[in-house]
Each structure stands twice: as structure tokens, then as C-alpha cells.
Design an enzyme around this catalytic site. Structure first.
Site, PDB file in Angstrom:
ATOM      1  N   THR A   1       0.864  -1.201   0.000  1.00 17.91           N
ATOM      2  CA  THR A   1       0.000   0.000   0.000  1.00 17.91           C
ATOM      3  C   THR A   1       0.893   1.242   0.000  1.00 17.91           C
ATOM      4  O   THR A   1       1.987   1.212   0.569  1.00 17.91           O
ATOM      5  CB  THR A   1      -0.870  -0.018   1.284  1.00 17.91           C
ATOM      6  OG1 THR A   1      -1.817  -1.070   1.180  1.00 17.91           O
ATOM      7  CG2 THR A   1      -1.587   1.312   1.529  1.00 17.91           C
TER       8      THR A   1
ATOM      9  N   GLY B   1      -1.013  -1.764   6.328  1.00 14.60           N
ATOM     10  CA  GLY B   1      -0.940  -2.992   7.108  1.00 14.60           C
ATOM     11  C   GLY B   1      -2.270  -3.713   7.142  1.00 14.60           C
ATOM     12  O   GLY B   1      -3.020  -3.703   6.151  1.00 14.60           O
TER      13      GLY B   1
ATOM     14  N   GLY C   1      -5.619  -4.243   7.288  1.00 19.86           N
ATOM     15  CA  GLY C   1      -6.727  -3.300   7.123  1.00 19.86           C
ATOM     16  C   GLY C   1      -7.875  -3.531   8.068  1.00 19.86           C
ATOM     17  O   GLY C   1      -8.466  -2.570   8.583  1.00 19.86           O
TER      18      GLY C   1
HETATM   19  N1  GLY Z   1      -4.035  -1.683   4.444  1.00 18.45           N
HETATM   20  C1  GLY Z   1      -4.506  -2.002   3.172  1.00 18.45           C
HETATM   21  C2  GLY Z   1      -5.646  -2.901   3.183  1.00 18.45           C
HETATM   22  O1  GLY Z   1      -5.814  -3.683   4.112  1.00 18.45           O
HETATM   23  O2  GLY Z   1      -6.421  -2.853   2.266  1.00 18.45           O
END
Ligand code: GLY
Length: 281
Positions: A158, A209, A211
Site C-alpha cells: 500500500t 498494514g 486493514g
Molecule cells: N491496508 C490495506 C488494506 O488492508 O487494504
């Protein structure tokens, strides 16, 4: 004000190249954004420039290079937030769009809604003349191979940025392909204001991380709420992540910036690449 910029390339495992590729990509993205800030450009344009560059870089899990869903498609999430006006725009589970961060900005600029998903968001992209592409154009050979191996992960790669400009304005942006092997329609933390992306007049944060954990603890807003003139921002970010891990078991990373130009980053995963330009501790 002296401008400050922080850019991250996602929290997760240590890459096979030790992280050199991620650091190289971040340096290039940060360079373009930093020039804008040095020339007196707005923080919002700088964070968008950094994230847009990373959406174009296949080494990151955003835009071209996004991980695939369990169905073998790309579905992307992105958000932008302007700290001084509290205006925000976000899109989730979008396909056909080369740069989700530009679509998130279009949502902010229109001002009618904060978060658009799926087909409705894609229609707005078409109406705005934003670069569109067939879904297959966003899939890299490496992501196709990862999907064929059935390898799931928690969304490493990300991308996000936070900036403070010469006029004292703060902004945050985050973009992601989400988690590899996710269900179609899954929305992560990145486009949820306060969770993966947040900015107000006090500070700006972009998270990465696990999510589902980040959503549960509203990590980005929690970190900005915890800003304290006596505590350096790396410690504030680390405390927010430790709190998330204690409450949910989830791990991740955070970049954080305050209105005084102090900046910090922390991660509870083995690796997170960060590029920084300007600013004090
Ligand atoms: N942190 C990105 C996601 O979990 O989509």
C-alpha cells in the site's frame, strides 16, 4: 512554513531485494512531490503527485501492480483528505481506473459525497475524463503469478503520503490494491476516513498494514488525536500501532506529520519503506 513530506510504500514482509526497489521507487515519487512543495505548491497536490507516481510503479500494491482478488481481478481503494478544510474524497473497490487517487480527488472536489464505490465511482471517472483502462491492464505478470500460486498476504505495498506546505496546510493520501486473494467487494482501511487516511488542522496520517485491524481501531484519526507537543511523532505512531496490536493482534505501519512540521513513522511489521523530505523530529 518550511514544507515537509513523508511517503510510505507499505508495511509487510522484508522484500526479496531487501527493500532496495521500494526505497528507489519512493525516492523518485518523493522527489516529484517535493519539488512541488519547494515551489510553494499545495500539500494536497504534493501527496497526490507522490501517490500517483507510486500507482504507476509496479513494485507497489496500488494502481498498476495491485494484488488480485480471489476472482483474479484488481479492485482498488484510495482516499485524500485536506487537513485545514476537513474536505475528503475516497473511492473503494474500483476497477478500470488507472489512478484511483485522482478519482478520490475528484470526489473531494465535487464535494457532494465523501466515498464512492464500484461502478458508481467508475462512472464518475468516465464523466471526469480520468484515465481509464481495461481491468487486465492493471495486472502485472508478477501479480498474475502470485495469484496462480494462491499466495495471500495482508496488503503489503500500500502507498501513502502526508505533507505540510509553505502556507501551513496539511494533507494525506493513501492508495492500495488491498489484500491478495480478498473477496470481491472487500474494502480495506485506506479509503475509510479516520482509518487508513486522516488529516485535520493538527496533523495528517496515512496507515498501512492489516486493514481489518486498522478499521477497528480507527488508527489514523487515533494517532492524530494522540499528537502531543512533548512526544516525538515516531513514538506517537509507535504507541498507536502498539495499541492496535494489543486490541486486535493486527500489525501495520503509520506515517505522521503535525502542523509544526514534526514528522515520524513507525511499523510493527518486519519492514516498511519511508521517504522523507524536510522537517524536524
Ligand atoms: N491496508 C490495506 C488494506 O488492508 O487494504
Amino acid at each position: 512554513m518550511r514544507p515537509v513530506l513523508l511517503v510510505h510504500g507499505g508495511a509487510g514482509r522484508v522484500p526479496e531485494d531487501g527493500g532496495g526497489g521500494a526505497r528507489e521507487g519512493l525516492a523518485a515519487a518523493a522527489g516529484a512531490a517535493w519539488r512541488l512543495l519547494e515551489e510553494g505548491g499545495p500539500a494536497m497536490e504534493a501527496v497526490i503527485a507522490a501517490v500517483q507516481a507510486l500507482e504507476e510503479d509496479p513494485r507497489f500494491n496500488a494502481g498498476y501492480g495491485s494484488v488480485l482478488t480471489e476472482d483474479g481481478d484488481v479492485e482498488m481503494d484510495a482516499a485524500v483528505m485536506d487537513g485545514n478544510t476537513m474536505r475528503a474524497g475516497a473511492v473503494a473497490a474500483v476497477r478500470l481506473v488507472r489512478h484511483p487517487v485522482l478519482l478520490a480527488r475528484a470526489v473531494l472536489e465535487e464535494g457532494r459525497h465523501v466515498l464512492l464505490v464500484g461502478e458508481g465511482a467508475e462512472r464518475m471517472a468516465a464523466a471526469r475524463g480520468l484515465p481509464r483502462c481495461p481491468p487486465g491492464d492493471l495486472i502485472t505478470p508478477a501479480r498474475r503469478a502470485q495469484w496462480e500460486r494462491g499466495r495471500a498476504d495482508r496488503g503489503g505495498g500500500t502507498v501513502g503520503a502526508v505533507a505540510l506546505d509553505r502556507a501551513g496546510r496539511l494533507a494525506a493520501a493513501t492508495s492500495t490494491g488491498g489484500t491478495a486473494g480478498k473477496r470481491a467487494g472487500r474494502v480495506g482501511d485506506s479509503p475509510l476516513i479516520g482509518c487508513g487516511t486522516y488529516a485535520d488542522a493538527r496533523g495528517a496520517a496515512s496507515a498501512t498494514g492489516d486493514g481489518e485491524a486498522i478499521i477497528r481501531v480507527v488508527l489514523a484519526a487515533r494517532a492524530v488525536d494522540a499528537l502531543d507537543p512533548e512526544t516525538d511523532l515516531a513514538a506517537t505512531a509507535a504507541a498507536a500501532l502498539a495499541g492496535m496490536q494489543a486490541l486486535t493482534g493486527g500489525t501495520g505501519g503509520l506515517i505522521l506529520l503535525d502542523a509544526a512540521g514534526r514528522a515520524g513513522a513507525a511499523h510493527t511489521t518486519p519492514f516498511m519503506a519511508v521517504a522523507r523530505r524536510g522537517g524536524g523530529a
